[in-house]
Design a protein around this motif. Structure first.
Motif, PDB file in Angstrom:
ATOM      1  N   VAL A  52       0.849  -1.185   0.000  1.00  0.00           N
ATOM      2  CA  VAL A  52       0.000   0.000   0.000  1.00  0.00           C
ATOM      3  C   VAL A  52       0.888   1.240   0.000  1.00  0.00           C
ATOM      4  O   VAL A  52       1.803   1.361   0.822  1.00  0.00           O
ATOM      5  CB  VAL A  52      -0.930   0.027   1.229  1.00  0.00           C
ATOM      6  N   CYS A  53       0.619   2.172  -0.911  1.00  0.00           N
ATOM      7  CA  CYS A  53       1.262   3.482  -0.908  1.00  0.00           C
ATOM      8  C   CYS A  53       0.323   4.424  -0.149  1.00  0.00           C
ATOM      9  O   CYS A  53      -0.784   4.701  -0.623  1.00  0.00           O
ATOM     10  CB  CYS A  53       1.499   3.972  -2.332  1.00  0.00           C
ATOM     11  N   PRO A  54       0.712   4.887   1.063  1.00  0.00           N
ATOM     12  CA  PRO A  54      -0.264   5.446   2.009  1.00  0.00           C
ATOM     13  C   PRO A  54      -0.916   6.746   1.596  1.00  0.00           C
ATOM     14  O   PRO A  54      -2.079   6.977   1.922  1.00  0.00           O
ATOM     15  CB  PRO A  54       0.558   5.620   3.294  1.00  0.00           C
ATOM     16  N   ASP A  55      -0.188   7.639   0.912  1.00  0.00           N
ATOM     17  CA  ASP A  55      -0.768   8.937   0.566  1.00  0.00           C
ATOM     18  C   ASP A  55      -0.001   9.546  -0.604  1.00  0.00           C
ATOM     19  O   ASP A  55       0.760  10.492  -0.440  1.00  0.00           O
ATOM     20  CB  ASP A  55      -0.725   9.872   1.782  1.00  0.00           C
ATOM     21  N   PRO A  56      -0.194   9.025  -1.814  1.00  0.00           N
ATOM     22  CA  PRO A  56       0.608   9.479  -2.961  1.00  0.00           C
ATOM     23  C   PRO A  56       0.107  10.764  -3.600  1.00  0.00           C
ATOM     24  O   PRO A  56       0.755  11.285  -4.513  1.00  0.00           O
ATOM     25  CB  PRO A  56       0.481   8.309  -3.941  1.00  0.00           C
ATOM     26  N   GLY A  57      -1.021  11.294  -3.148  1.00  0.00           N
ATOM     27  CA  GLY A  57      -1.618  12.463  -3.789  1.00  0.00           C
ATOM     28  C   GLY A  57      -0.680  13.654  -3.844  1.00  0.00           C
ATOM     29  O   GLY A  57      -0.054  14.016  -2.851  1.00  0.00           O
ATOM     30  N   GLY A  58      -0.554  14.256  -5.023  1.00  0.00           N
ATOM     31  CA  GLY A  58       0.306  15.408  -5.212  1.00  0.00           C
ATOM     32  C   GLY A  58       1.757  15.062  -5.455  1.00  0.00           C
ATOM     33  O   GLY A  58       2.597  15.957  -5.575  1.00  0.00           O
ATOM     34  N   GLY A  59       2.085  13.780  -5.541  1.00  0.00           N
ATOM     35  CA  GLY A  59       3.467  13.360  -5.754  1.00  0.00           C
ATOM     36  C   GLY A  59       3.590  12.444  -6.948  1.00  0.00           C
ATOM     37  O   GLY A  59       2.659  12.292  -7.753  1.00  0.00           O
ATOM     38  N   ARG A  60       4.741  11.803  -7.070  1.00  0.00           N
ATOM     39  CA  ARG A  60       4.952  10.842  -8.146  1.00  0.00           C
ATOM     40  C   ARG A  60       4.979   9.446  -7.546  1.00  0.00           C
ATOM     41  O   ARG A  60       5.533   9.206  -6.477  1.00  0.00           O
ATOM     42  CB  ARG A  60       6.217  11.137  -8.939  1.00  0.00           C
ATOM     43  N   LEU A  61       4.384   8.535  -8.263  1.00  0.00           N
ATOM     44  CA  LEU A  61       4.300   7.144  -7.862  1.00  0.00           C
ATOM     45  C   LEU A  61       5.124   6.322  -8.835  1.00  0.00           C
ATOM     46  O   LEU A  61       4.984   6.464 -10.050  1.00  0.00           O
ATOM     47  CB  LEU A  61       2.835   6.682  -7.872  1.00  0.00           C
ATOM     48  N   SER A  62       6.011   5.468  -8.307  1.00  0.00           N
ATOM     49  CA  SER A  62       6.916   4.671  -9.144  1.00  0.00           C
ATOM     50  C   SER A  62       6.741   3.203  -8.808  1.00  0.00           C
ATOM     51  O   SER A  62       6.724   2.832  -7.628  1.00  0.00           O
ATOM     52  CB  SER A  62       8.375   5.079  -8.904  1.00  0.00           C
ATOM     53  N   VAL A  63       6.625   2.360  -9.840  1.00  0.00           N
ATOM     54  CA  VAL A  63       6.431   0.923  -9.660  1.00  0.00           C
ATOM     55  C   VAL A  63       7.297   0.180 -10.664  1.00  0.00           C
ATOM     56  O   VAL A  63       7.357   0.555 -11.840  1.00  0.00           O
ATOM     57  CB  VAL A  63       4.951   0.512  -9.857  1.00  0.00           C
ATOM     58  N   ILE A  64       7.968  -0.893 -10.197  1.00  0.00           N
ATOM     59  CA  ILE A  64       8.803  -1.687 -11.105  1.00  0.00           C
ATOM     60  C   ILE A  64       8.963  -3.105 -10.571  1.00  0.00           C
ATOM     61  O   ILE A  64       8.978  -3.331  -9.353  1.00  0.00           O
ATOM     62  CB  ILE A  64      10.196  -1.056 -11.305  1.00  0.00           C
ATOM     63  N   THR A  65       9.032  -4.065 -11.487  1.00  0.00           N
ATOM     64  CA  THR A  65       9.533  -5.408 -11.202  1.00  0.00           C
ATOM     65  C   THR A  65      10.851  -5.541 -11.945  1.00  0.00           C
ATOM     66  O   THR A  65      10.877  -5.493 -13.173  1.00  0.00           O
ATOM     67  CB  THR A  65       8.557  -6.494 -11.674  1.00  0.00           C
ATOM     68  N   GLN A 128       6.493   6.281  -3.244  1.00  0.00           N
ATOM     69  CA  GLN A 128       5.881   7.575  -3.537  1.00  0.00           C
ATOM     70  C   GLN A 128       6.819   8.680  -3.075  1.00  0.00           C
ATOM     71  O   GLN A 128       7.479   8.571  -2.045  1.00  0.00           O
ATOM     72  CB  GLN A 128       4.523   7.703  -2.840  1.00  0.00           C
ATOM     73  N   THR A 129       6.911   9.750  -3.864  1.00  0.00           N
ATOM     74  CA  THR A 129       7.773  10.887  -3.549  1.00  0.00           C
ATOM     75  C   THR A 129       6.998  12.164  -3.833  1.00  0.00           C
ATOM     76  O   THR A 129       6.400  12.312  -4.903  1.00  0.00           O
ATOM     77  CB  THR A 129       9.059  10.871  -4.397  1.00  0.00           C
ATOM     78  N   THR A 130       7.010  13.086  -2.858  1.00  0.00           N
ATOM     79  CA  THR A 130       6.260  14.337  -2.981  1.00  0.00           C
ATOM     80  C   THR A 130       7.207  15.512  -2.803  1.00  0.00           C
ATOM     81  O   THR A 130       8.063  15.501  -1.918  1.00  0.00           O
ATOM     82  CB  THR A 130       5.140  14.403  -1.928  1.00  0.00           C
ATOM     83  N   ARG A 131       7.047  16.520  -3.645  1.00  0.00           N
ATOM     84  CA  ARG A 131       7.887  17.728  -3.606  1.00  0.00           C
ATOM     85  C   ARG A 131       6.982  18.942  -3.467  1.00  0.00           C
ATOM     86  O   ARG A 131       6.134  19.215  -4.316  1.00  0.00           O
ATOM     87  CB  ARG A 131       8.708  17.815  -4.891  1.00  0.00           C
ATOM     88  N   VAL A 132       7.174  19.680  -2.357  1.00  0.00           N
ATOM     89  CA  VAL A 132       6.420  20.913  -2.100  1.00  0.00           C
ATOM     90  C   VAL A 132       7.435  22.014  -1.829  1.00  0.00           C
ATOM     91  O   VAL A 132       8.317  21.853  -0.980  1.00  0.00           O
ATOM     92  CB  VAL A 132       5.468  20.754  -0.894  1.00  0.00           C
TER      93      VAL A 132
END
Length: 487
Positions: A52-65, A128-132
């Motif tokens: 679970v990605c807890p709060d990705p809103g406003g950021g970038r979400l990255s997924v990889i296998t 998830q990574t968020t930049r403000v």
């Protein structure tokens, strides 16, 4: 002889003598016993993963296998799904191993579940990574998406020093009965509100820890479930101009803890140590830096009262130097570190005790790349440490666009740390993931990925400790035992 045979007592004695002789011959001539082989756990490729990605809103979400190493999984078919919780819309279905999926997520997006089956499961990773850049939440913050479990530990500032929010999400099909225990500077904090929380399937909840314990300046948090599983994450906002980030999950209590991923940049470095048991702990502190491993002058030890959390300022010991800390205690402890950036408005980052990456590690958000919009000024580094023996690791950069570059091997001398700059392959100009694998025969390796960005007001900073890749599972050996079916 005839008389002996006719005498029944004599006959009995004769029989005993014969049996003794036969036993003696058998004992002397028996083969040497074969020592039993120790039962070994079976190493098998992971075939199912969820997080679970807890709060990705406003950021970038990255997924990889990541593509499989030689002899690893990724064979056959399979896919990973990315979708919002609680009946939210699907975001993606990923069926290509080795391809990095990345998306900017709108504000007010629900927690996101990432689940993989078959070939897409072995090594599946998300972050998830968020930049403000302005306001009370100014900062660079990131977290590895959380696998549900029955226990989780966190350590960092308390509700009296920051706005601390506990995120709980239940992505399973059974209820989760959740309890929260807080260990503050003054000792354990018990709260009826932190026990008996029921998180229903598909439900997520945000809990302000000041509602459970408003007074702690520092704390360790233990989240447990008495039934079901829950994905837990903690976010800390220190206030206007002081930064924001997620507390990484900390290694459970142990008498030896390695805190990795300390960046080699200027700023404050504050160690957190908690002793959740019933006895005071004396903790030995050593730094593993570029030039060696040694105790810090006048900061060799820290005493932690039973059931409490304390801090130690290590700015003058490790400030500006990349590395890790090795803590050895006479009682089980939990440990982490707060790191700040420099400038008129500071940002904050956290790291915590972690396990060695014996099976390798995958960081889904290795860096944004030179052509990733406003975040293109971010720099990405790996901080790797080999505190107990020499090691060699193989590093692969997996770009969002273009072909992966050839793996690079990096040697780590014993009791040393190295900081490695990360860049996408030439010509790709894209964001990338990182796959780190120790070479066979290496000593234990610990590390962290550091993202930083220089701005006119100060440095933005976030750290993700390296965690074991979800590539292999060690399945315990089973044996027949009648107690399994007895009442």
């Amino acid at each position: 002889m005839k008389g002996l045979i006719e005498n029944r007592f004599g006959l009995l004695a004769l029989v005993l003598v014969v049996l003794g002789a036969l036993y003696g011959v058998a004992f002397v001539s028996r083969p040497a016993p074969v020592p039993p082989k120790a039962a070994q756990k079976v190493k098998t490729a992971v075939e199912s993963v969820s997080m679970v990605c807890p709060d990705p809103g406003g950021g970038r979400l990255s997924v990889i296998t990541p593509p499989a190493d030689q002899g690893a999984g990724n064979g056959g078919s399979g896919a990973a799904t990315v979708e919002q919780m609680k009946g939210g819309k699907p975001l993606a279905t990923l069926d290509k191993v080795g391809a990095l999926w990345r998306r900017d997520v709108p504000l007010r997006t629900r927690p996101v579940t990432v689940a993989g089956m078959g070939a897409a499961a072995a090594g599946l990773e998300a972050a998830q990574t968020t930049r403000v850049t302005s306001g009370a939440l100014r900062g660079l913050s990131g977290v590895r998406c959380v696998e549900p479990g029955a226990e989780a530990w966190f350590i960092g500032p308390g509700p009296a020093a920051a706005d601390i929010t506990l995120h709980l999400a239940n992505s399973d099909e059974a209820e989760a009965n959740v309890g929260v225990m807080i260990y503050a500077g003054e000792g354990p904090v018990l709260s009826d509100r932190g026990n008996g929380m029921v998180i229903k399937p598909g439900e997520y909840r945000e809990v302000k820890l000041r509602d459970l314990a408003p007074s702690p300046l520092v704390m360790a948090v233990q989240v447990t479930t008495s039934g079901g599983r829950v994905a837990a994450a903690v976010r800390a906002s220190l206030g206007e101009g002081r930064g924001v980030d997620w507390l990484p999950a900390a290694a459970p209590p142990s008498t030896r803890v390695v805190v990795p991923g300390i960046p080699g940049s200027a700023g404050q470095r504050e160690l957190y140590v908690a002793t959740p048991g019933e006895r005071d702990a004396v903790v030995q502190v050593k730094a593993v830096l570029k030039d060696g491993s040694y105790a810090l002058k006048n900061k060799e030890t820290v005493e932690v009262p039973a059931g409490s959390t304390t801090t130690l300022d290590l700015t003058t010991g490790v400030g500006g130097q990349a590395g890790a800390l090795v803590l050895t205690a006479d009682q089980p402890i939990v440990a982490g570190m707060r790191m700040t950036g420099t400038g008129s408005r500071q940002d904050v980052a956290f790291t915590a005790g972690a396990a060695p990456i014996d099976l390798g590690s995958v960081v889904a958000d290795g860096g944004p790349g030179a052509k990733s919009g406003k975040a293109g000024g971010q720099q990405s580094r790996l901080v790797l440490s080999a505190p107990f023996g020499a090691a060699t690791v193989r590093i692969r950069i997996l770009p969002q666009n273009g072909a992966p570059a050839a793996p690079v091997e990096v040697a780590l001398p014993a009791a040393r740390s190295k900081e490695i700059k990360l860049k996408p392959p030439a010509g790709s100009g894209s964001g990338f993931a990182v796959h780190v694998t120790p070479v066979a025969g290496s000593g234990p390796v610990y590390g962290g990925r550091v993202l930083s960005e220089d701005t006119p007001e100060g440095v933005l900073l976030t750290v993700q400790p390296l965690a074991q890749a979800r590539t292999w599972a060690l399945v315990p050996v089973t044996a027949e035992w009648p107690g399994a079916v007895l009442p």
